[in-house]
Design an enzyme around this catalytic site. Structure first.
Site, short mmCIF file in Angstrom:
data_model
loop_
_atom_site.label_atom_id
_atom_site.label_comp_id
_atom_site.label_asym_id
_atom_site.label_seq_id
_atom_site.Cartn_x
_atom_site.Cartn_y
_atom_site.Cartn_z
N CYS A 102 0.92 -0.99 -0.03
CA CYS A 102 0.02 -0.12 -0.09
C CYS A 102 0.96 1.24 0.04
O CYS A 102 1.52 1.51 1.19
CB CYS A 102 -1.02 -0.03 1.17
SG CYS A 102 -1.98 1.47 1.31
N CYS A 105 -0.45 4.18 2.64
CA CYS A 105 -0.37 4.09 3.95
C CYS A 105 -0.25 2.56 4.34
O CYS A 105 0.97 2.05 4.21
CB CYS A 105 -1.83 4.55 4.83
SG CYS A 105 -3.30 3.69 3.88
N SER A 106 -1.06 1.90 4.90
CA SER A 106 -0.99 0.48 5.09
C SER A 106 -2.03 -0.44 4.70
O SER A 106 -2.58 -1.34 5.78
CB SER A 106 -0.71 0.50 6.48
OG SER A 106 -1.73 0.91 7.39
N CYS A 107 -3.00 -0.23 3.94
CA CYS A 107 -4.06 -0.77 3.59
C CYS A 107 -4.03 -2.22 3.51
O CYS A 107 -2.93 -2.66 2.72
CB CYS A 107 -4.91 -0.36 2.30
SG CYS A 107 -5.36 1.23 2.39
#
Length: 194
Positions: A102, A105-107
């Site tokens: 991602c 961000c951190s999906c």
């Protein structure tokens, strides 16, 4: 003369202070955060995705559904909810290996994979895996043969990916529980091989 002690607040201190204020103002009910944390730990983890992968390895009809309509296939297990929508399953083959990132961000797919690992959220991983995936994998201890194409997929809030790894030939005759043990979170993200 009095001394004034100063304390450096940690992120945990700040979070607890915010929680206290939200509960005092009745914006969230008492115990809400504890319930949410327990749910994340107990209900959302990579064993959910491992169960789906193992079924795809052993049930050709389910595999077909998983690859054509992942959301419906995953809903059979009830692995839905926030961060669990719009799922696409990426099939590894002898010629193609898939990796998830991602870049913003951190999906990840929380119900299937759980909360993403710290390295997945790091700026270094997010920036480098898209430009030099083979080098990043090698640094993480994963050597993919040079003749295998690497495909990097950018997860977003609108599309969540998991990797369907190839079943190793040596696992013929293994039980579901034995198979699930080799399908780790790193394998499902694509930074490790079985």
């Amino acid at each position: 003369m009095t001394a004034t002690a100063t304390k450096t607040l940690t992120n945990k201190d700040r979070a607890l202070a915010l929680k206290s204020v939200l509960e005092a103002k009745k914006i969230i009910p008492a115990g809400h955060m504890e319930k949410w944390a327990k749910h994340q730990k107990k209900d959302w983890n990579a064993s959910n995705a491992a169960r789906v992968v193992v079924r795809a390895w052993t049930d050709p009809e389910y595999r077909k559904l998983l690859l054509s309509d992942a959301q419906t296939a995953i809903e059979e297990y009830g692995y839905t909810g926030p961060q669990g929508e719009y799922t696409v399953v990426l099939e590894d083959t002898p010629d193609v290996h898939n990796i998830i990132v991602c870049t913003l961000c951190s999906c990840t797919h929380w119900p299937l994979l759980g909360i993403p690992p710290e390295w997945y959220k790091s700026f270094e991983y997010r920036a480098r895996v898209v430009s030099e995936p083979r080098k990043v994998l090698t640094e993480m201890g994963t050597d993919v043969p040079e003749d295998v194409e690497l495909r990097v997929w950018d997860t977003t809030a609108e599309t969540r990916y998991i990797v369907l790894p190839m079943r190793p030939a040596y696992t013929e005759g293994w039980t579901e529980q034995e198979l699930m043990k080799i399908v780790t979170k790193d394998v499902l993200i694509g930074v490790a091989l079985i």
